[in-house]
Design an enzyme around this catalytic site. Structure first.
Site, short mmCIF file in Angstrom:
data_model
loop_
_atom_site.label_atom_id
_atom_site.label_comp_id
_atom_site.label_asym_id
_atom_site.label_seq_id
_atom_site.Cartn_x
_atom_site.Cartn_y
_atom_site.Cartn_z
N SER A 98 0.84 -1.20 0.00
CA SER A 98 0.00 0.00 0.00
C SER A 98 0.87 1.25 0.00
O SER A 98 1.97 1.24 0.56
CB SER A 98 -0.93 0.02 1.22
OG SER A 98 -1.94 0.99 1.07
N PRO A 100 1.63 4.75 1.45
CA PRO A 100 1.29 5.55 2.64
C PRO A 100 0.69 6.90 2.22
O PRO A 100 1.21 7.55 1.32
CB PRO A 100 2.65 5.76 3.33
CG PRO A 100 3.54 4.71 2.76
CD PRO A 100 3.06 4.45 1.37
N ARG A 101 -0.43 7.26 2.86
CA ARG A 101 -1.10 8.53 2.54
C ARG A 101 -1.23 9.38 3.79
O ARG A 101 -1.39 8.87 4.90
CB ARG A 101 -2.50 8.26 1.99
CG ARG A 101 -2.52 7.76 0.55
CD ARG A 101 -3.94 7.63 0.03
NE ARG A 101 -4.65 6.53 0.66
CZ ARG A 101 -5.77 6.64 1.37
NH1 ARG A 101 -6.32 7.83 1.55
NH2 ARG A 101 -6.34 5.58 1.90
N HIS A 200 5.57 -3.07 -10.76
CA HIS A 200 4.59 -3.19 -11.83
C HIS A 200 5.32 -2.83 -13.13
O HIS A 200 5.94 -1.77 -13.22
CB HIS A 200 3.43 -2.22 -11.62
CG HIS A 200 2.45 -2.66 -10.57
ND1 HIS A 200 2.80 -2.88 -9.27
CD2 HIS A 200 1.11 -2.90 -10.66
CE1 HIS A 200 1.72 -3.25 -8.58
NE2 HIS A 200 0.69 -3.27 -9.40
N GLU A 203 2.60 -3.13 -17.89
CA GLU A 203 1.17 -3.30 -17.61
C GLU A 203 0.34 -2.81 -18.80
O GLU A 203 -0.79 -3.25 -19.01
CB GLU A 203 0.82 -2.52 -16.34
CG GLU A 203 -0.37 -3.03 -15.60
CD GLU A 203 -0.57 -2.32 -14.27
OE1 GLU A 203 -1.66 -2.50 -13.70
OE2 GLU A 203 0.33 -1.59 -13.80
#
Length: 355
Positions: A98, A100-101, A200, A203
């Site tokens: 994830s 971080p926000r 990634h 893609e």
């Protein structure tokens, strides 16, 4: 019915699970009840059976979920739920990822964000949930060099303080935004500090040059890799580099088909890499958004490509070699597979899976 039991009971490793994309219908309902003022319906956070969305539309779904998950309390709740749900699907090892926000309105900081995920992992372990969980701190490619470097520094800090729970960096986000070239300094810093890299890559079709750059690092695993091979517009030289370095691919069947980067299950690039005998880990990507679970993804791979139960077992067992935790963890997991195997492979097999 025996097939359903086999895939559910199959011990599994999940290596490509975005936290916010993995939030289930049940958890979304809890979040909606907490925040009725947002006027969000559950249908806005998932792509149901038979539905497809463009990649842009998929990222709009993630933005809706981010509105619901905007405090440390929310993150702790959804991470705990996600871990328990994967464990219920007989996933024995999970790497969550994830970005971080920070949220001014709730006082959430990026550091708090990671702390909440780690707390969820620790609490589940203390409660005896039968799953080993690690965390990859994600770099969102659209945020550029400076933020990427800050993210790596945060990951380095938690790699040292989390007791081995933070094991790597994920490079993700909208593949049509940002430049991989700009993120190389941060990724090199991460690699030099001992963090593993899951990137990634390829893609979308336009990323051939970027893929060449990223393979120079090289990554420890590749997320998707849809357009690496020549039949999908990639190149033999890209394939050769991936094969020579034995870089595993994280394969997400339903995600790719529902997100329309792959036209159908039968056309999925899993077939190309599997036939090469290359390491492939079957994964969910976003089990909540795409309405799937890992047992379902294995069943899809088997039914689409005619894999016997023995072949599925081997696919699952070999995924253990692709994890970012240390050799001691790999050996513990392999011991679990050894113990489970005799009873599970005795289940009667349906005729279509005897290839």
């Amino acid at each position: 019915m025996e097939d359903d039991v086999f895939y559910k009971e199959l011990p599994k490793v999940e290596l490509h699970a975005h936290l916010n994309g993995s939030v289930s219908v049940q958890s979304i309902e809890k979040l909606i009840q907490r925040k009725p003022e947002l006027n969000i319906q559950q249908s806005m956070t998932a792509i149901g059976k038979g539905q497809r969305r463009t990649l842009d539309e998929c990222f709009e779904v993630f933005k809706v979920i981010h509105k619901l998950v905007d405090s440390q309390e929310d993150i702790l709740m959804v991470a705990t739920d996600v871990i328990n749900e994967f464990a219920a699907d007989n996933v024995k090892y999970l790497e969550l990822r994830s970005t971080p926000r920070a949220e001014k309105d709730t006082g959430l900081t990026k550091k708090n964000y990671v702390e909440a995920v780690i707390k969820a992992i620790q609490q589940c372990k203390e409660e005896g949930v039968d799953i080993d969980v690690r965390f990859l701190v994600a770099i969102d490619r659209r945020n550029g060099t400076e933020v990427a470097m800050e993210t790596v520094k945060l990951a380095e800090e938690f790699m040292l303080s989390s007791g081995g729970l933070v094991v790597g960096i994920d490079l993700s986000g909208d593949p049509t935004v940002g430049r991989g070239r700009d993120l190389l300094p941060a990724l090199e810093k991460a690699r030099n500090s001992g963090l593993k890299l899951s990137l990634h890559m390829s893609e979308v079709p336009s990323q051939r040059e970027e893929s060449e750059l990223l393979l120079n690092l090289p990554p420890d695993r590749i997320g998707h890799g849809t357009f690496l091979h020549p039949e999908m517009g990639g190149s033999q030289s890209l394939v050769d580099r991936v094969v020579d370095r034995n870089i595993p691919l994280e394969i997400c069947l339903t995600s790719n088909v529902k997100g329309q980067t792959v036209s159908s299950y039968s056309q999925h690039h899993f077939k190309y890499w599997y036939q090469l005998g290359h390491p492939c880990a079957v994964c969910t990507d976003d089990k909540g958004v795409f309405c799937t679970e890992l047992s379902q993804e294995y069943q899809l791979a088997a039914s689409t490509f005619g894999l016997s139960r023995g072949a599925v077992w081997t696919l699952s067992e070999r995924a253990v070699d692709c994890i970012f935790a240390g050799e001691d963890v790999k050996q513990q997991l392999k011991q679990k597979w050894t113990e489970i195997r005799p009873g599970l492979l005795k289940l009667p097999e349906s005729k279509e899976n005897l290839l």
